[in-house]
Design a protein around this motif. Structure first.
Motif, PDB file in Angstrom:
ATOM      1  N   GLN A  17       1.077  -4.365   4.244  1.00  0.00           N
ATOM      2  CA  GLN A  17       1.627  -3.953   5.537  1.00  0.00           C
ATOM      3  C   GLN A  17       0.888  -2.753   6.126  1.00  0.00           C
ATOM      4  OE1 GLN A  17       2.803  -2.948   2.684  1.00  0.00           O
ATOM      5  NE2 GLN A  17       3.038  -0.732   2.986  1.00  0.00           N
ATOM      6  N   GLY A  18       0.070  -2.108   5.319  1.00  0.00           N
ATOM      7  CA  GLY A  18      -0.727  -0.989   5.807  1.00  0.00           C
ATOM      8  C   GLY A  18      -0.090   0.355   5.521  1.00  0.00           C
ATOM      9  N   THR A  19      -0.944   1.369   5.404  1.00  0.00           N
ATOM     10  CA  THR A  19      -0.486   2.740   5.242  1.00  0.00           C
ATOM     11  C   THR A  19      -1.328   3.626   6.152  1.00  0.00           C
ATOM     12  OG1 THR A  19      -0.005   4.498   3.632  1.00  0.00           O
ATOM     13  CG2 THR A  19      -1.996   3.208   3.238  1.00  0.00           C
ATOM     14  N   GLU A  43       0.835  -1.196   0.000  1.00  0.00           N
ATOM     15  CA  GLU A  43       0.000   0.000   0.000  1.00  0.00           C
ATOM     16  C   GLU A  43       0.878   1.257   0.000  1.00  0.00           C
ATOM     17  OE1 GLU A  43      -2.061  -2.903   2.956  1.00  0.00           O
ATOM     18  OE2 GLU A  43      -0.033  -2.220   2.485  1.00  0.00           O
ATOM     19  N   SER A  44       0.352   2.307  -0.568  1.00  0.00           N
ATOM     20  CA  SER A  44       1.026   3.598  -0.532  1.00  0.00           C
ATOM     21  C   SER A  44      -0.015   4.695  -0.659  1.00  0.00           C
ATOM     22  CB  SER A  44       2.056   3.714  -1.664  1.00  0.00           C
ATOM     23  OG  SER A  44       1.422   3.605  -2.914  1.00  0.00           O
ATOM     24  N   GLY A  45       0.395   5.914  -0.380  1.00  0.00           N
ATOM     25  CA  GLY A  45      -0.488   7.055  -0.562  1.00  0.00           C
ATOM     26  C   GLY A  45      -1.051   7.642   0.710  1.00  0.00           C
ATOM     27  N   GLY A  46      -0.778   7.016   1.837  1.00  0.00           N
ATOM     28  CA  GLY A  46      -1.277   7.556   3.097  1.00  0.00           C
ATOM     29  C   GLY A  46      -0.549   8.824   3.486  1.00  0.00           C
ATOM     30  N   TYR A  67      -4.718   1.842   6.959  1.00  0.00           N
ATOM     31  CA  TYR A  67      -5.502   1.232   5.884  1.00  0.00           C
ATOM     32  C   TYR A  67      -4.715   0.079   5.269  1.00  0.00           C
ATOM     33  CZ  TYR A  67      -9.025   4.862   6.076  1.00  0.00           C
ATOM     34  OH  TYR A  67     -10.056   5.671   6.493  1.00  0.00           O
ATOM     35  N   TYR A  68      -5.400  -1.040   5.116  1.00  0.00           N
ATOM     36  CA  TYR A  68      -4.805  -2.249   4.565  1.00  0.00           C
ATOM     37  C   TYR A  68      -5.565  -2.694   3.318  1.00  0.00           C
ATOM     38  CZ  TYR A  68      -2.832  -2.726   9.284  1.00  0.00           C
ATOM     39  OH  TYR A  68      -2.181  -2.521  10.477  1.00  0.00           O
ATOM     40  N   CYS A  69      -4.832  -3.209   2.346  1.00  0.00           N
ATOM     41  CA  CYS A  69      -5.499  -3.895   1.249  1.00  0.00           C
ATOM     42  C   CYS A  69      -5.248  -5.391   1.399  1.00  0.00           C
ATOM     43  CB  CYS A  69      -5.041  -3.387  -0.111  1.00  0.00           C
ATOM     44  SG  CYS A  69      -3.328  -3.716  -0.533  1.00  0.00           S
ATOM     45  N   ALA A  70      -6.146  -6.171   0.832  1.00  0.00           N
ATOM     46  CA  ALA A  70      -6.081  -7.613   0.963  1.00  0.00           C
ATOM     47  C   ALA A  70      -6.579  -8.260  -0.316  1.00  0.00           C
ATOM     48  CB  ALA A  70      -6.916  -8.071   2.154  1.00  0.00           C
ATOM     49  N   ALA A  71      -6.053  -9.455  -0.601  1.00  0.00           N
ATOM     50  CA  ALA A  71      -6.422 -10.188  -1.811  1.00  0.00           C
ATOM     51  C   ALA A  71      -7.059 -11.511  -1.439  1.00  0.00           C
ATOM     52  CB  ALA A  71      -5.193 -10.417  -2.684  1.00  0.00           C
ATOM     53  N   SER A 115      -3.012   3.514  -2.993  1.00  0.00           N
ATOM     54  CA  SER A 115      -2.744   2.512  -4.014  1.00  0.00           C
ATOM     55  C   SER A 115      -2.354   1.209  -3.347  1.00  0.00           C
ATOM     56  CB  SER A 115      -1.603   2.965  -4.936  1.00  0.00           C
ATOM     57  OG  SER A 115      -1.936   4.144  -5.625  1.00  0.00           O
ATOM     58  N   CYS A 116      -2.717   0.119  -3.993  1.00  0.00           N
ATOM     59  CA  CYS A 116      -2.353  -1.217  -3.532  1.00  0.00           C
ATOM     60  C   CYS A 116      -1.756  -1.945  -4.732  1.00  0.00           C
ATOM     61  CB  CYS A 116      -3.573  -1.941  -2.998  1.00  0.00           C
ATOM     62  SG  CYS A 116      -3.304  -3.685  -2.602  1.00  0.00           S
TER      63      CYS A 116
END
Length: 125
Positions: A117-119, A6-9, A94-98, A21-22
């Protein structure tokens, strides 16, 4: 295996916007749903939004509906979360997951196999 980053936080004032973004790497040739979740210390991870493999089906948690927008670009193996009208209560990691078993995009955290890993997103004046 798939890796998610993740990025953008960051820090934003109330009413502001951020775009997370994830980026996925590894097993990106298979269909998978992606979810965004958020968590604050001492609380359970909370569903934010999810999108299916094609990007044609998505859904949102009630607190963010109308303010957040999820999308994906499979040519870039990236899922986005556009967050508008941010409020202090949106402050969280914030986390993204698949999810490869349910490529429609589940709202249940325990159904996701892979996590980033979260942002950190902080909304404060």
């Amino acid at each position: 295996q798939v890796q998610l980053v993740e990025s953008g936080g960051g820090l934003v004032q109330p009413g502001g916007s951020l775009k997370l973004s994830c980026a996925a790497s590894g097993r990106t040739d298979a269909s998978f749903g992606v979810g965004w979740f958020r968590q604050v210390p001492g609380k359970e991870r909370e569903f934010v939004a999810a999108i299916n493999w094609s990007g044609g089906n998505y859904h949102y948690a009630t607190p963010v509906r109308g303010r957040f927008s999820i999308s994906r670009d499979n040519t870039k193996n990236t899922v986005y979360l556009q967050m508008n009208s941010l409020q202090p209560e949106d402050t969280a990691t914030y986390y993204c997951a698949a999810d490869f078993l349910r490529p429609y995009g589940s709202s249940l955290a325990h159904e996701y196999e892979y996590w980033g890993q979260g942002t950190q997103v902080t909304v404060s004046s």
